[in-house]
Structures are given as C-alpha cells and as structure tokens.
Design a protein around this motif. Structure first.
Motif, PDB file in Angstrom:
ATOM      1  N   ASN A  91       0.816  -1.218   0.000  1.00  0.00           N
ATOM      2  CA  ASN A  91       0.000   0.000   0.000  1.00  0.00           C
ATOM      3  C   ASN A  91       0.848   1.266   0.000  1.00  0.00           C
ATOM      4  O   ASN A  91       0.471   2.271   0.584  1.00  0.00           O
ATOM      5  CB  ASN A  91      -0.961   0.015   1.194  1.00  0.00           C
ATOM      6  N   GLU A  92       2.000   1.226  -0.656  1.00  0.00           N
ATOM      7  CA  GLU A  92       2.885   2.379  -0.691  1.00  0.00           C
ATOM      8  C   GLU A  92       2.659   3.271  -1.902  1.00  0.00           C
ATOM      9  O   GLU A  92       3.284   4.305  -2.021  1.00  0.00           O
ATOM     10  CB  GLU A  92       4.338   1.917  -0.646  1.00  0.00           C
ATOM     11  N   ALA A  93       1.780   2.850  -2.785  1.00  0.00           N
ATOM     12  CA  ALA A  93       1.528   3.651  -3.982  1.00  0.00           C
ATOM     13  C   ALA A  93       0.056   3.537  -4.358  1.00  0.00           C
ATOM     14  O   ALA A  93      -0.644   2.630  -3.925  1.00  0.00           O
ATOM     15  CB  ALA A  93       2.407   3.166  -5.129  1.00  0.00           C
ATOM     16  N   HIS A  94      -0.380   4.490  -5.141  1.00  0.00           N
ATOM     17  CA  HIS A  94      -1.780   4.567  -5.546  1.00  0.00           C
ATOM     18  C   HIS A  94      -1.819   5.164  -6.948  1.00  0.00           C
ATOM     19  O   HIS A  94      -1.106   6.122  -7.220  1.00  0.00           O
ATOM     20  CB  HIS A  94      -2.520   5.474  -4.551  1.00  0.00           C
ATOM     21  N   VAL A  95      -2.608   4.600  -7.824  1.00  0.00           N
ATOM     22  CA  VAL A  95      -2.747   5.113  -9.180  1.00  0.00           C
ATOM     23  C   VAL A  95      -4.107   5.795  -9.307  1.00  0.00           C
ATOM     24  O   VAL A  95      -5.131   5.219  -8.940  1.00  0.00           O
ATOM     25  CB  VAL A  95      -2.647   3.971 -10.224  1.00  0.00           C
ATOM     26  N   VAL A  96      -4.074   7.024  -9.786  1.00  0.00           N
ATOM     27  CA  VAL A  96      -5.308   7.754 -10.049  1.00  0.00           C
ATOM     28  C   VAL A  96      -5.411   7.957 -11.552  1.00  0.00           C
ATOM     29  O   VAL A  96      -4.504   8.507 -12.171  1.00  0.00           O
ATOM     30  CB  VAL A  96      -5.341   9.116  -9.324  1.00  0.00           C
ATOM     31  N   ILE A  97      -6.510   7.492 -12.124  1.00  0.00           N
ATOM     32  CA  ILE A  97      -6.763   7.681 -13.558  1.00  0.00           C
ATOM     33  C   ILE A  97      -7.838   8.746 -13.697  1.00  0.00           C
ATOM     34  O   ILE A  97      -8.901   8.646 -13.094  1.00  0.00           O
ATOM     35  CB  ILE A  97      -7.261   6.373 -14.207  1.00  0.00           C
ATOM     36  N   TRP A  98      -7.535   9.744 -14.493  1.00  0.00           N
ATOM     37  CA  TRP A  98      -8.509  10.784 -14.791  1.00  0.00           C
ATOM     38  C   TRP A  98      -9.038  10.527 -16.200  1.00  0.00           C
ATOM     39  O   TRP A  98      -8.320  10.681 -17.187  1.00  0.00           O
ATOM     40  CB  TRP A  98      -7.872  12.174 -14.720  1.00  0.00           C
ATOM     41  N   GLU A  99     -10.270  10.090 -16.302  1.00  0.00           N
ATOM     42  CA  GLU A  99     -10.910   9.875 -17.605  1.00  0.00           C
ATOM     43  C   GLU A  99     -11.472  11.222 -18.021  1.00  0.00           C
ATOM     44  O   GLU A  99     -12.443  11.707 -17.457  1.00  0.00           O
ATOM     45  CB  GLU A  99     -11.982   8.784 -17.470  1.00  0.00           C
ATOM     46  N   ASN A 100     -10.841  11.821 -19.008  1.00  0.00           N
ATOM     47  CA  ASN A 100     -11.045  13.225 -19.351  1.00  0.00           C
ATOM     48  C   ASN A 100     -12.108  13.435 -20.427  1.00  0.00           C
ATOM     49  O   ASN A 100     -11.867  14.062 -21.442  1.00  0.00           O
ATOM     50  CB  ASN A 100      -9.699  13.823 -19.786  1.00  0.00           C
ATOM     51  N   GLY A 101     -13.302  12.894 -20.201  1.00  0.00           N
ATOM     52  CA  GLY A 101     -14.404  13.159 -21.105  1.00  0.00           C
ATOM     53  C   GLY A 101     -14.370  12.384 -22.407  1.00  0.00           C
ATOM     54  O   GLY A 101     -14.983  12.795 -23.389  1.00  0.00           O
ATOM     55  N   THR A 102     -13.664  11.242 -22.427  1.00  0.00           N
ATOM     56  CA  THR A 102     -13.581  10.456 -23.660  1.00  0.00           C
ATOM     57  C   THR A 102     -14.922   9.839 -24.025  1.00  0.00           C
ATOM     58  O   THR A 102     -15.259   9.713 -25.188  1.00  0.00           O
ATOM     59  CB  THR A 102     -12.513   9.349 -23.520  1.00  0.00           C
ATOM     60  N   GLY A 103     -15.681   9.438 -23.016  1.00  0.00           N
ATOM     61  CA  GLY A 103     -17.004   8.875 -23.287  1.00  0.00           C
ATOM     62  C   GLY A 103     -17.306   7.674 -22.415  1.00  0.00           C
ATOM     63  O   GLY A 103     -16.439   7.122 -21.735  1.00  0.00           O
ATOM     64  N   LEU A 104     -18.564   7.268 -22.452  1.00  0.00           N
ATOM     65  CA  LEU A 104     -19.033   6.190 -21.587  1.00  0.00           C
ATOM     66  C   LEU A 104     -18.388   4.850 -21.903  1.00  0.00           C
ATOM     67  O   LEU A 104     -18.167   4.036 -21.006  1.00  0.00           O
ATOM     68  CB  LEU A 104     -20.553   6.084 -21.675  1.00  0.00           C
ATOM     69  N   GLU A 105     -18.069   4.597 -23.161  1.00  0.00           N
ATOM     70  CA  GLU A 105     -17.437   3.327 -23.525  1.00  0.00           C
ATOM     71  C   GLU A 105     -16.059   3.206 -22.872  1.00  0.00           C
ATOM     72  O   GLU A 105     -15.702   2.155 -22.341  1.00  0.00           O
ATOM     73  CB  GLU A 105     -17.312   3.198 -25.040  1.00  0.00           C
ATOM     74  N   ALA A 106     -15.283   4.274 -22.896  1.00  0.00           N
ATOM     75  CA  ALA A 106     -13.958   4.259 -22.271  1.00  0.00           C
ATOM     76  C   ALA A 106     -14.076   4.054 -20.765  1.00  0.00           C
ATOM     77  O   ALA A 106     -13.311   3.283 -20.173  1.00  0.00           O
ATOM     78  CB  ALA A 106     -13.220   5.561 -22.574  1.00  0.00           C
TER      79      ALA A 106
END
Length: 84
Positions: free
Chosen positions: A20-35
């Motif tokens: 638990n020393e790292a964490h990944v944050v993904i920002w889905e920047n409006g690509t769409g519902l399928e993504a």
C-alpha cells in the motif's frame, strides 16, 4: 483507453501495491461512456480497486485541467497514508 489498460497491467507486477505504498489515479477526461466502462471493467475484473482509483470528468478539461484534478487528490492521499 487501451494504452491505459496496458499500463495498469504492467504496473500490476510491481510490489508497491502489496505494501500500500503507492496509488494510481486515472482521470478519464471526457472520452465517453465506452472508455469509462472499459476502464471500470478492467479494474474490477483484475481486482485492482485497492490501488487504482478512476475519476471521471463529464467534459474534457484538456491536458492541464485533467492533470490539475489528479494533483488536487495527492495531498489528501498522502495525509491518509500517513495516518495509518
């Protein structure tokens, strides 16, 4: 989206997640519902919820806007980690 999924598969082999020393944050920047659906399914199917967080924007904020939203999360995550 597939590049992000490929990246997560590569990162899954890192030992940082076990401690638990790292964490990944993904920002889905409006690509769409399928993504969004593809990313959510991938995270759930691989049981990565403990180290991957998916944030979804309804509109594309551009490269800088998306990065700023993720950076805003960093202090809160660091504080939570230090309180354990």
């Amino acid at each position: 989206t597939q590049v992000t999924i490929n990246c997560l598969h590569s990162l899954a082999h890192c030992k940082l997640w076990d401690s638990n020393e790292a964490h990944v944050v993904i920002w889905e920047n409006g690509t769409g519902l399928e993504a969004v659906a593809l990313l959510q399914d991938c995270i759930q199917q691989n049981q990565w919820e403990s180290w991957v967080e998916l944030l979804v924007s309804p509109v594309n904020l551009g490269f800088t806007g998306g990065n700023n939203r993720v950076i805003e999360r960093a202090p809160a995550l660091s504080y939570l980690h230090s309180c354990r």
